[in-house]
Design a protein around this motif. Structure first.
Motif, PDB file in Angstrom:
ATOM      1  N   GLY A   7      42.511  25.925  10.672  1.00  0.00           N
ATOM      2  CA  GLY A   7      43.762  26.055   9.926  1.00  0.00           C
ATOM      3  C   GLY A   7      44.652  24.819  10.009  1.00  0.00           C
ATOM      4  O   GLY A   7      45.716  24.787   9.382  1.00  0.00           O
ATOM      5  N   LYS A   8      44.233  23.806  10.757  1.00  0.00           N
ATOM      6  CA  LYS A   8      45.123  22.647  10.942  1.00  0.00           C
ATOM      7  C   LYS A   8      45.435  21.952   9.611  1.00  0.00           C
ATOM      8  O   LYS A   8      46.582  21.573   9.367  1.00  0.00           O
ATOM      9  CB  LYS A   8      44.492  21.643  11.917  1.00  0.00           C
ATOM     10  CG  LYS A   8      44.548  22.107  13.360  1.00  0.00           C
ATOM     11  CD  LYS A   8      43.887  21.081  14.292  1.00  0.00           C
ATOM     12  CE  LYS A   8      43.933  21.575  15.748  1.00  0.00           C
ATOM     13  NZ  LYS A   8      43.164  20.660  16.631  1.00  0.00           N
ATOM     14  N   GLN A   9      44.410  21.773   8.740  1.00  0.00           N
ATOM     15  CA  GLN A   9      44.659  21.068   7.480  1.00  0.00           C
ATOM     16  C   GLN A   9      45.550  21.902   6.559  1.00  0.00           C
ATOM     17  O   GLN A   9      46.492  21.390   5.971  1.00  0.00           O
ATOM     18  CB  GLN A   9      43.330  20.717   6.792  1.00  0.00           C
ATOM     19  CG  GLN A   9      43.499  19.847   5.569  1.00  0.00           C
ATOM     20  CD  GLN A   9      44.123  18.500   5.904  1.00  0.00           C
ATOM     21  OE1 GLN A   9      43.473  17.594   6.388  1.00  0.00           O
ATOM     22  NE2 GLN A   9      45.430  18.361   5.658  1.00  0.00           N
ATOM     23  N   GLY A  10      45.254  23.188   6.426  1.00  0.00           N
ATOM     24  CA  GLY A  10      46.057  24.040   5.541  1.00  0.00           C
ATOM     25  C   GLY A  10      47.497  24.160   6.017  1.00  0.00           C
ATOM     26  O   GLY A  10      48.440  24.067   5.220  1.00  0.00           O
ATOM     27  N   HIS A  11      47.679  24.362   7.318  1.00  0.00           N
ATOM     28  CA  HIS A  11      49.043  24.458   7.851  1.00  0.00           C
ATOM     29  C   HIS A  11      49.798  23.142   7.645  1.00  0.00           C
ATOM     30  O   HIS A  11      50.995  23.154   7.347  1.00  0.00           O
ATOM     31  CB  HIS A  11      49.011  24.843   9.343  1.00  0.00           C
ATOM     32  CG  HIS A  11      48.832  26.317   9.578  1.00  0.00           C
ATOM     33  ND1 HIS A  11      47.796  27.048   9.052  1.00  0.00           N
ATOM     34  CD2 HIS A  11      49.593  27.210  10.276  1.00  0.00           C
ATOM     35  CE1 HIS A  11      47.908  28.309   9.425  1.00  0.00           C
ATOM     36  NE2 HIS A  11      48.990  28.447  10.171  1.00  0.00           N
ATOM     37  N   ALA A  12      49.095  22.008   7.810  1.00  0.00           N
ATOM     38  CA  ALA A  12      49.746  20.702   7.604  1.00  0.00           C
ATOM     39  C   ALA A  12      50.191  20.554   6.144  1.00  0.00           C
ATOM     40  O   ALA A  12      51.260  20.005   5.858  1.00  0.00           O
ATOM     41  CB  ALA A  12      48.785  19.573   7.992  1.00  0.00           C
ATOM     42  N   ILE A  13      49.395  21.058   5.215  1.00  0.00           N
ATOM     43  CA  ILE A  13      49.766  20.987   3.792  1.00  0.00           C
ATOM     44  C   ILE A  13      50.993  21.855   3.524  1.00  0.00           C
ATOM     45  O   ILE A  13      51.909  21.461   2.797  1.00  0.00           O
ATOM     46  CB  ILE A  13      48.566  21.402   2.906  1.00  0.00           C
ATOM     47  CG1 ILE A  13      47.449  20.350   3.031  1.00  0.00           C
ATOM     48  CG2 ILE A  13      48.995  21.589   1.447  1.00  0.00           C
ATOM     49  CD1 ILE A  13      46.114  20.802   2.485  1.00  0.00           C
ATOM     50  N   ALA A  14      51.025  23.037   4.132  1.00  0.00           N
ATOM     51  CA  ALA A  14      52.191  23.909   3.956  1.00  0.00           C
ATOM     52  C   ALA A  14      53.450  23.227   4.488  1.00  0.00           C
ATOM     53  O   ALA A  14      54.507  23.247   3.842  1.00  0.00           O
ATOM     54  CB  ALA A  14      51.952  25.246   4.674  1.00  0.00           C
ATOM     55  N   ARG A  15      53.344  22.601   5.660  1.00  0.00           N
ATOM     56  CA  ARG A  15      54.497  21.881   6.232  1.00  0.00           C
ATOM     57  C   ARG A  15      54.918  20.722   5.327  1.00  0.00           C
ATOM     58  O   ARG A  15      56.113  20.514   5.081  1.00  0.00           O
ATOM     59  CB  ARG A  15      54.140  21.319   7.621  1.00  0.00           C
ATOM     60  CG  ARG A  15      54.255  22.302   8.764  1.00  0.00           C
ATOM     61  CD  ARG A  15      54.251  21.575  10.124  1.00  0.00           C
ATOM     62  NE  ARG A  15      53.091  20.706  10.285  1.00  0.00           N
ATOM     63  CZ  ARG A  15      51.905  21.094  10.756  1.00  0.00           C
ATOM     64  NH1 ARG A  15      51.729  22.352  11.141  1.00  0.00           N
ATOM     65  NH2 ARG A  15      50.913  20.248  10.861  1.00  0.00           N
ATOM     66  N   ALA A  16      53.933  19.961   4.839  1.00  0.00           N
ATOM     67  CA  ALA A  16      54.243  18.798   3.999  1.00  0.00           C
ATOM     68  C   ALA A  16      54.894  19.237   2.690  1.00  0.00           C
ATOM     69  O   ALA A  16      55.821  18.584   2.197  1.00  0.00           O
ATOM     70  CB  ALA A  16      52.965  17.990   3.731  1.00  0.00           C
ATOM     71  N   ALA A  17      54.439  20.338   2.124  1.00  0.00           N
ATOM     72  CA  ALA A  17      55.026  20.827   0.869  1.00  0.00           C
ATOM     73  C   ALA A  17      56.458  21.295   1.105  1.00  0.00           C
ATOM     74  O   ALA A  17      57.344  21.060   0.283  1.00  0.00           O
ATOM     75  CB  ALA A  17      54.169  21.958   0.292  1.00  0.00           C
ATOM     76  N   ALA A  18      56.690  21.949   2.243  1.00  0.00           N
ATOM     77  CA  ALA A  18      58.055  22.386   2.573  1.00  0.00           C
ATOM     78  C   ALA A  18      58.953  21.169   2.782  1.00  0.00           C
ATOM     79  O   ALA A  18      60.097  21.135   2.321  1.00  0.00           O
ATOM     80  CB  ALA A  18      58.033  23.266   3.824  1.00  0.00           C
ATOM     81  N   ALA A  19      58.418  20.141   3.452  1.00  0.00           N
ATOM     82  CA  ALA A  19      59.193  18.920   3.678  1.00  0.00           C
ATOM     83  C   ALA A  19      59.504  18.230   2.351  1.00  0.00           C
ATOM     84  O   ALA A  19      60.518  17.539   2.235  1.00  0.00           O
ATOM     85  CB  ALA A  19      58.425  17.972   4.611  1.00  0.00           C
ATOM     86  N   ALA A  20      58.637  18.426   1.360  1.00  0.00           N
ATOM     87  CA  ALA A  20      58.856  17.827   0.043  1.00  0.00           C
ATOM     88  C   ALA A  20      59.766  18.704  -0.818  1.00  0.00           C
ATOM     89  O   ALA A  20      59.923  18.457  -2.014  1.00  0.00           O
ATOM     90  CB  ALA A  20      57.517  17.594  -0.657  1.00  0.00           C
ATOM     91  N   GLY A  21      60.331  19.747  -0.221  1.00  0.00           N
ATOM     92  CA  GLY A  21      61.345  20.525  -0.915  1.00  0.00           C
ATOM     93  C   GLY A  21      60.864  21.811  -1.555  1.00  0.00           C
ATOM     94  O   GLY A  21      61.664  22.576  -2.100  1.00  0.00           O
TER      95      GLY A  21
ATOM     96  N   PRO B 259      43.134  34.315  10.750  1.00  0.00           N
ATOM     97  CA  PRO B 259      43.459  34.246  12.182  1.00  0.00           C
ATOM     98  C   PRO B 259      43.287  32.828  12.736  1.00  0.00           C
ATOM     99  O   PRO B 259      42.187  32.299  12.742  1.00  0.00           O
ATOM    100  CB  PRO B 259      42.426  35.188  12.822  1.00  0.00           C
ATOM    101  CG  PRO B 259      41.841  35.982  11.697  1.00  0.00           C
ATOM    102  CD  PRO B 259      41.948  35.137  10.480  1.00  0.00           C
ATOM    103  N   VAL B 260      44.367  32.229  13.163  1.00  0.00           N
ATOM    104  CA  VAL B 260      44.338  30.878  13.742  1.00  0.00           C
ATOM    105  C   VAL B 260      45.177  30.870  15.018  1.00  0.00           C
ATOM    106  O   VAL B 260      45.968  31.778  15.262  1.00  0.00           O
ATOM    107  CB  VAL B 260      44.903  29.825  12.761  1.00  0.00           C
ATOM    108  CG1 VAL B 260      44.016  29.676  11.533  1.00  0.00           C
ATOM    109  CG2 VAL B 260      46.336  30.168  12.345  1.00  0.00           C
ATOM    110  N   ALA B 261      45.000  29.821  15.805  1.00  0.00           N
ATOM    111  CA  ALA B 261      45.751  29.692  17.057  1.00  0.00           C
ATOM    112  C   ALA B 261      46.974  28.811  16.852  1.00  0.00           C
ATOM    113  O   ALA B 261      47.452  28.185  17.787  1.00  0.00           O
ATOM    114  CB  ALA B 261      44.840  29.119  18.141  1.00  0.00           C
ATOM    115  N   LEU B 262      47.484  28.733  15.634  1.00  0.00           N
ATOM    116  CA  LEU B 262      48.614  27.855  15.314  1.00  0.00           C
ATOM    117  C   LEU B 262      49.873  28.682  15.103  1.00  0.00           C
ATOM    118  O   LEU B 262      49.809  29.816  14.629  1.00  0.00           O
ATOM    119  CB  LEU B 262      48.321  27.082  14.021  1.00  0.00           C
ATOM    120  CG  LEU B 262      47.055  26.233  13.996  1.00  0.00           C
ATOM    121  CD1 LEU B 262      46.817  25.670  12.607  1.00  0.00           C
ATOM    122  CD2 LEU B 262      47.166  25.111  15.015  1.00  0.00           C
ATOM    123  N   ALA B 263      51.016  28.093  15.394  1.00  0.00           N
ATOM    124  CA  ALA B 263      52.292  28.748  15.128  1.00  0.00           C
ATOM    125  C   ALA B 263      52.567  28.725  13.626  1.00  0.00           C
ATOM    126  O   ALA B 263      52.114  27.826  12.918  1.00  0.00           O
ATOM    127  CB  ALA B 263      53.406  28.028  15.871  1.00  0.00           C
TER     128      ALA B 263
END
Lengths: 230, 230
Positions: free
Chosen positions: A44-58, A67-71
């Motif tokens: 899930g690291k790549q997908g979660h990073a994309i979600a964060r980047a999209a949120a950062a882009a507004g 099920p992942v071990a990520l917050a």
């Protein structure tokens, strides 16, 4: 003053402001019986990073994750699911969206009949499991005639002929872009922090240098923001 | 002075001092192809708690664990494995031991032939997987004629007829004790912090109240220390 300047123009550095982005991430789990399941090595690291980047882009972001071990990423509406069918239902519920990025490693198949009790070792030897195809989330959304997101992005996790397989997938699924990555053993893509991807669309293929999954996410979000604006 | 007193007599509160305890924990993962696997919902919480409790009781502990989201217990030699065959090899390498507690949820079966490349969705529809039985770690160790640990403890994860199935397992595997727990849906045993267990041996069955997995671990280690001493 610099901060006030940025705040006065929310579009600066926020090219996805006002957009809704749906991202899927992680593996799915397909039950065999109440204790056993089939899954895959997606972290899930790549997908979660994309979600964060999209949120950062507004963007307003909905993340549908197996099920992942990520917050859960801060500021992202996160929906937790287990099976491919759960994931499709959560994606459908999250639409409409301007952009959909399907980074999850969805199980292609599930066991035809989930056992109600734990399968026992018996005199008959190992059970034989028969499988049925799961719904194809990427194709289902990419081929919508009404309510299709303006940009639909798929991921391809390949172990061989990475670009050729991604081109075929692009055509078969009806999506706008495929992010193809090589997950063969030794690449450390599944679970690792680095990724080397090929961006495949109707016009051709672009190969990005090996970089962190966060950097891939930021570059991908920039690319999507340019495309959705044009 | 109190501390000096304890240090002067290391056996106080350390009933397993000088003993070697091997514990298995967590699920195993059985590869289908380079990205897919079969696993189960074991969190490793109970097995890891037993390893910690045994170390606190003075034992030298070797913990052989499948993939879990838990930190290695402090002061415990921890060996990370994936498949059932890996786990058996690590257990064999850890012997001799005075006590062996097999708390891992080991896959009964593995796929007969692991695909070298990622299985593709093809025109032929879902693949059919055939399975072969995994080695039985509990029975292998419990039935050793040379080098058998003095106490061999198995776990049974059952969804029905919990005690009857555990009794049958005790006889079939040749172990000294079975810790049987009910993992049916709704019990929250897999992944949860609480557990209700039945301790089954040749003499009968004892049912312990529902309590934390840490408390189960401490009570079990006390029981094992009494048995190994007698």
């Amino acid at each position: 003053a610099a901060i006030e300047g940025l705040m006065a123009d929310p579009a600066v550095g926020r090219p996805l402001a006002g957009r809704h982005v749906v991202v899927t991430s992680g593996p799915t789990r397909e039950a065999i019986d109440p204790v056993r399941y089939i899954s895959n090595h997606s972290s899930g690291k790549q997908g979660h990073a994309i979600a964060r980047a999209a949120a950062a882009a507004g963007a307003r972001v909905t993340l549908v994750t197996g099920p992942v071990a990520l917050a859960d990423p801060v500021g992202v509406a996160t929906v937790h699911v287990e099976s491919a069918r759960d994931m499709l239902a959560a994606v459908e519920a999250a639409l409409p969206a301007d952009v959909a990025v399907f980074a999850a490693a969805v199980a292609d198949w599930r066991v035809a009949e989930i056992a109600g009790g734990k399968l026992k070792k018996g005199a008959g030897g190992p059970p034989s499991l028969s499988f049925v195809e799961n719904p194809d989330i990427l194709a289902t959304v990419a081929k919508k005639t009404a309510g299709r997101p303006g940009l639909v992005v798929g991921f391809a996790a390949e172990t061989e002929a990475v670009v050729d397989n991604a081109r075929a997938k692009l055509a078969r699924k009806g999506c706008d872009l495929i992010v193809a990555n090589d997950v063969s053993s030794g690449t450390d893509t599944f679970g690792g922090d680095m990724n080397r991807v090929h961006i495949v669309d109707a016009a051709g293929v672009e190969t990005w240098e090996r970089q962190s999954k966060d950097a891939v996410a930021e570059a991908l979000v920039s690319l999507l923001a340019r495309r959705i604006a044009s």
